[in-house]
Design an enzyme around this catalytic site. Structure first.
Site: not given
Ligand code: FPP
Length: 248
Positions: A18, A66
């Site tokens: 996250d 998501n």
């Molecule tokens: C949460 O951060 C992250 C996600 C919903 C997606 C996770 C994806 C990756 C780490 C990159 C792609 C994955 C792979 C396996 C290549 P957020 O966007 O919710 O962060 P925030 O809470 O700060 O907005």
């Protein structure tokens, strides 16, 4: 030679990655840049886990919730996933890592599904570590689907009510046959499970760090694993410590 703290690593580590969006915002960048940098951290932690000897690494890459994000972000995440699978599959093979998708893969775009299934097939014979990528994953969906399967078996009289045990339910989950997570890490300071491995994490140790996922390093990962070894896991009993060599 592994440091003492990294001997006997956990069998299964799960991670809620996250903070990509906040990382990008802090740097006045588009959220997608945060996800791209997050994919670099994925590479680092996969390699570290393999080298340390973790048996199963489960990463929450895309949840059933998501899809509610802006379409541009969902599209970018799907492209990033395809790119990751295309570029990383050879490295997974080199590192003897088996890729396994957990989640409702039927709900993924057809092209992403094809990439995922091809990589799963190419790495199917690897036995060094399992990399579970949670894609279109949600625990409630997983449990609902398990209940439906069991109900259908009951209706067809393939199973009797008294045969429905915890093991029967566990066997219907995407993680069937795998050890339960010993440790679950969530980055970015949030302290919740967000519909991740609800059944499987009944006795999991949780570790929360304020570090945003793109800034998460191998060093911090190793520190968390060292700290995990000091936790006294009792599994509802009176005493059972990892440091005294008792079973995990
Ligand atoms: C949460 O951060 C992250 C996600 C919903 C997606 C996770 C994806 C990756 C780490 C990159 C792609 C994955 C792979 C396996 C290549 P957020 O966007 O919710 O962060 P925030 O809470 O700060 O907005």
């Amino acid at each position: 030679m592994k440091s003492e703290a990294l001997q006997h690593p956990p069998s299964h580590v799960a991670v809620i990655m996250d903070g990509n969006g906040r990382w990008a915002k802090k740097k006045l960048m588009n959220r997608i840049k945060g996800h791209e940098k997050g994919a670099d951290t994925v590479r680092t932690i996969v390699t570290a886990s393999r080298e340390i000897g973790v048996g199963v690494l489960t990463l929450y890459a895309f949840s059933t919730e998501n899809w509610a994000r802006p379409e541009t972000e969902v599209t970018a995440l799907m492209s990033l996933l395809k790119k990751f699978i295309r570029t990383e599959t050879p490295r997974l093979k080199e590192q003897n890592i088996r890729l396994n998708a957990i989640g409702n893969t039927e709900g993924l775009p057809a092209d992403v599904r094809e990439y995922v299934f091809a990589a799963m097939e190419e790495t199917a014979g690897n036995d060094g570590m399992i990399l579970n990528l949670a894609l279109n994953y949600g625990s409630r969906e997983e449990l609902t689907s398990a209940v439906k399967t069991i109900a259908s078996k009951l209706q067809k009289e393939e199973i009797a009510e008294e045969d429905i045990t915890e093991a029967v339910i566990t066997d219907q989950l995407y993680t069937a046959g795998q050890p339960e997570p010993d440790l679950l890490i969530r980055t970015s300071g949030e302290m919740r499970l967000s519909n991740f491995l609800l059944w499987q994490s009944a006795y999991t140790e949780f570790f929360f760090t304020d570090t945003l996922w793109p800034d998460f390093t191998r060093r911090e990962f190793e520190e968390i694993l060292s700290h995990f070894k000091t936790r006294n896991r009792r599994f509802g009993k009176t005493t059972c410590s990892l440091s005294d060599g008792s079973p995990q």
